[in-house]
Write a protein that holds these residues in place. Structure first.
Motif, PDB file in Angstrom:
ATOM      1  N   UNK A  36       0.835  -1.193   0.000  1.00 56.58           N
ATOM      2  CA  UNK A  36       0.000   0.000   0.000  1.00 56.58           C
ATOM      3  C   UNK A  36       0.873   1.248   0.000  1.00 56.58           C
ATOM      4  N   UNK A  37       0.269   2.386  -0.296  1.00 52.69           N
ATOM      5  CA  UNK A  37       1.057   3.607  -0.452  1.00 52.69           C
ATOM      6  C   UNK A  37       1.701   4.044   0.862  1.00 52.69           C
ATOM      7  N   UNK A  38       1.039   3.818   1.976  1.00 52.60           N
ATOM      8  CA  UNK A  38       1.615   4.210   3.264  1.00 52.60           C
ATOM      9  C   UNK A  38       2.929   3.468   3.528  1.00 52.60           C
ATOM     10  N   UNK A  39       2.931   2.151   3.265  1.00 53.80           N
ATOM     11  CA  UNK A  39       4.169   1.378   3.442  1.00 53.80           C
ATOM     12  C   UNK A  39       5.232   1.821   2.439  1.00 53.80           C
ATOM     13  N   UNK A  40       4.810   2.085   1.195  1.00 57.41           N
ATOM     14  CA  UNK A  40       5.772   2.553   0.193  1.00 57.41           C
ATOM     15  C   UNK A  40       6.425   3.852   0.637  1.00 57.41           C
ATOM     16  N   UNK A  41       5.636   4.790   1.135  1.00 61.75           N
ATOM     17  CA  UNK A  41       6.186   6.086   1.549  1.00 61.75           C
ATOM     18  C   UNK A  41       7.255   5.904   2.632  1.00 61.75           C
ATOM     19  N   UNK A  42       6.997   5.012   3.573  1.00 60.99           N
ATOM     20  CA  UNK A  42       8.002   4.741   4.599  1.00 60.99           C
ATOM     21  C   UNK A  42       9.286   4.200   3.967  1.00 60.99           C
ATOM     22  N   UNK A  43       9.124   3.294   3.014  1.00 60.01           N
ATOM     23  CA  UNK A  43      10.279   2.698   2.350  1.00 60.01           C
ATOM     24  C   UNK A  43      11.043   3.735   1.529  1.00 60.01           C
ATOM     25  N   UNK A  44      10.314   4.625   0.879  1.00 62.81           N
ATOM     26  CA  UNK A  44      10.950   5.671   0.074  1.00 62.81           C
ATOM     27  C   UNK A  44      11.798   6.581   0.958  1.00 62.81           C
ATOM     28  N   UNK A  45      11.227   7.023   2.077  1.00 59.04           N
ATOM     29  CA  UNK A  45      11.959   7.891   3.001  1.00 59.04           C
ATOM     30  C   UNK A  45      13.185   7.164   3.557  1.00 59.04           C
ATOM     31  N   UNK A  46      13.014   5.903   3.910  1.00 66.36           N
ATOM     32  CA  UNK A  46      14.141   5.106   4.401  1.00 66.36           C
ATOM     33  C   UNK A  46      15.260   5.057   3.353  1.00 66.36           C
ATOM     34  N   UNK A  47      14.905   4.795   2.108  1.00 69.52           N
ATOM     35  CA  UNK A  47      15.896   4.717   1.045  1.00 69.52           C
ATOM     36  C   UNK A  47      16.642   6.020   0.849  1.00 69.52           C
ATOM     37  N   UNK A  74      14.461   0.082  -0.929  1.00 70.91           N
ATOM     38  CA  UNK A  74      13.019   0.144  -0.669  1.00 70.91           C
ATOM     39  C   UNK A  74      12.422  -1.247  -0.485  1.00 70.91           C
ATOM     40  N   UNK A  75      12.778  -2.160  -1.374  1.00 69.69           N
ATOM     41  CA  UNK A  75      12.226  -3.511  -1.285  1.00 69.69           C
ATOM     42  C   UNK A  75      12.728  -4.229  -0.033  1.00 69.69           C
ATOM     43  N   UNK A  76      13.983  -3.991   0.335  1.00 69.10           N
ATOM     44  CA  UNK A  76      14.491  -4.584   1.574  1.00 69.10           C
ATOM     45  C   UNK A  76      13.704  -4.077   2.772  1.00 69.10           C
ATOM     46  N   UNK A  77      13.474  -2.786   2.816  1.00 74.09           N
ATOM     47  CA  UNK A  77      12.709  -2.205   3.925  1.00 74.09           C
ATOM     48  C   UNK A  77      11.302  -2.790   3.973  1.00 74.09           C
ATOM     49  N   UNK A  78      10.651  -2.863   2.813  1.00 72.25           N
ATOM     50  CA  UNK A  78       9.292  -3.405   2.763  1.00 72.25           C
ATOM     51  C   UNK A  78       9.244  -4.852   3.232  1.00 72.25           C
ATOM     52  N   UNK A  79      10.262  -5.627   2.905  1.00 70.17           N
ATOM     53  CA  UNK A  79      10.316  -7.021   3.352  1.00 70.17           C
ATOM     54  C   UNK A  79      10.545  -7.111   4.860  1.00 70.17           C
ATOM     55  N   UNK A  80      11.468  -6.270   5.376  1.00 69.01           N
ATOM     56  CA  UNK A  80      11.763  -6.283   6.808  1.00 69.01           C
ATOM     57  C   UNK A  80      10.552  -5.877   7.641  1.00 69.01           C
TER      58      UNK A  80
END
Length: 232
Positions: A36-47, A74-80
């Motif tokens: 979802x976009x909320x999780x993506x946004x977190x991953x984007x900021x992390x990256x 981003x994908x690593x963050x989303x998986x973690x």
């Protein structure tokens, strides 16, 4: 009188004014990445924060390499964090699909930007001022834009980041002009238009899809465009 131009790079010359977070999110949607976009946004900021505090990007890295690293983070963050529940093979396949999707669009956009800049270059000197990772010179060469700029002021090199107006003062100095003779073109009101206006430059806001729904004072820029060709 206009005697020279300063251009931002990211989201100005490579995405037609669209915030990079939105560029990537829409590619995730097109490639049906199950997040979802909320999780993506977190991953984007992390990256972005990871790239900003580490030396993962080398000075000679291409944009293709940079994008590949961004997506891996981003994908690593989303998986973690549990935002992406797929196996490793599927994750790799989705990363490659997003990479190819986004890169093809950037190639098309930078080609259009180059056509416009080549015409401006016939009449005006131009300098690039960018918050980047230390490899913007390599990226400009990759997209055949390097010859169009007489100089580059990159945050990772000069140690000053937008919205600090001093980075734009450096750009004006590299042009050898007075601020009022220089037009600054950028996609961000906060990072480009406001600091450039503060030091007395003329400003053009390249308005595209933003990261948020925030409303900006459209009286600040001298001009607003939605296509770089409108500069001609």
């Amino acid at each position: 009188m206009i005697k020279g131009y300063i251009f931002d790079y990211g989201a100005t010359l490579d995405t037609a004014g669209q915030h990079w977070g939105k560029v990537l999110w829409h590619a995730y949607e097109r490639q049906q990445v199950p997040v979802n976009e909320a999780h993506f946004r977190e991953a984007y900021v992390y990256g972005e924060r990871t790239l900003g505090r580490t030396s993962l990007i080398k000075p000679d890295d291409t944009f293709h390499k940079t994008l590949e690293v961004k997506l891996r983070l981003e994908f690593e963050y989303l998986s973690w964090q549990g935002g992406l529940n797929v196996d490793e093979t599927t994750s790799c396949r989705l990363q490659q699909a997003v990479l190819q999707d986004v890169y093809a669009r950037v190639v098309a956009t930078t080609t259009h930007s180059r056509e416009v800049l080549e015409r401006l270059h016939e009449h005006y000197p131009m300098v690039l001022v960018s918050n980047f990772y230390g490899n913007v010179g390599a990226v400009l060469k990759e997209f055949r834009l390097a010859h169009l700029f007489s100089d580059i002021v990159e945050s990772a090199v000069v140690g000053i980041r937008k919205p600090d107006p001093r980075i734009y003062r450096l750009g004006v100095e590299r042009l050898g002009l007075r601020p009022e003779e220089v037009v600054v073109v950028g996609d961000s009101i906060h990072k480009d238009i406001e600091p450039a206006d503060e030091i007395g430059c003329q400003t053009v806001w390249f308005k595209g899809e933003g990261w948020t729904e925030q409303q900006y004072d459209e009286q600040i820029p001298n001009r607003i465009i939605t296509d770089i060709a409108q500069l001609l």
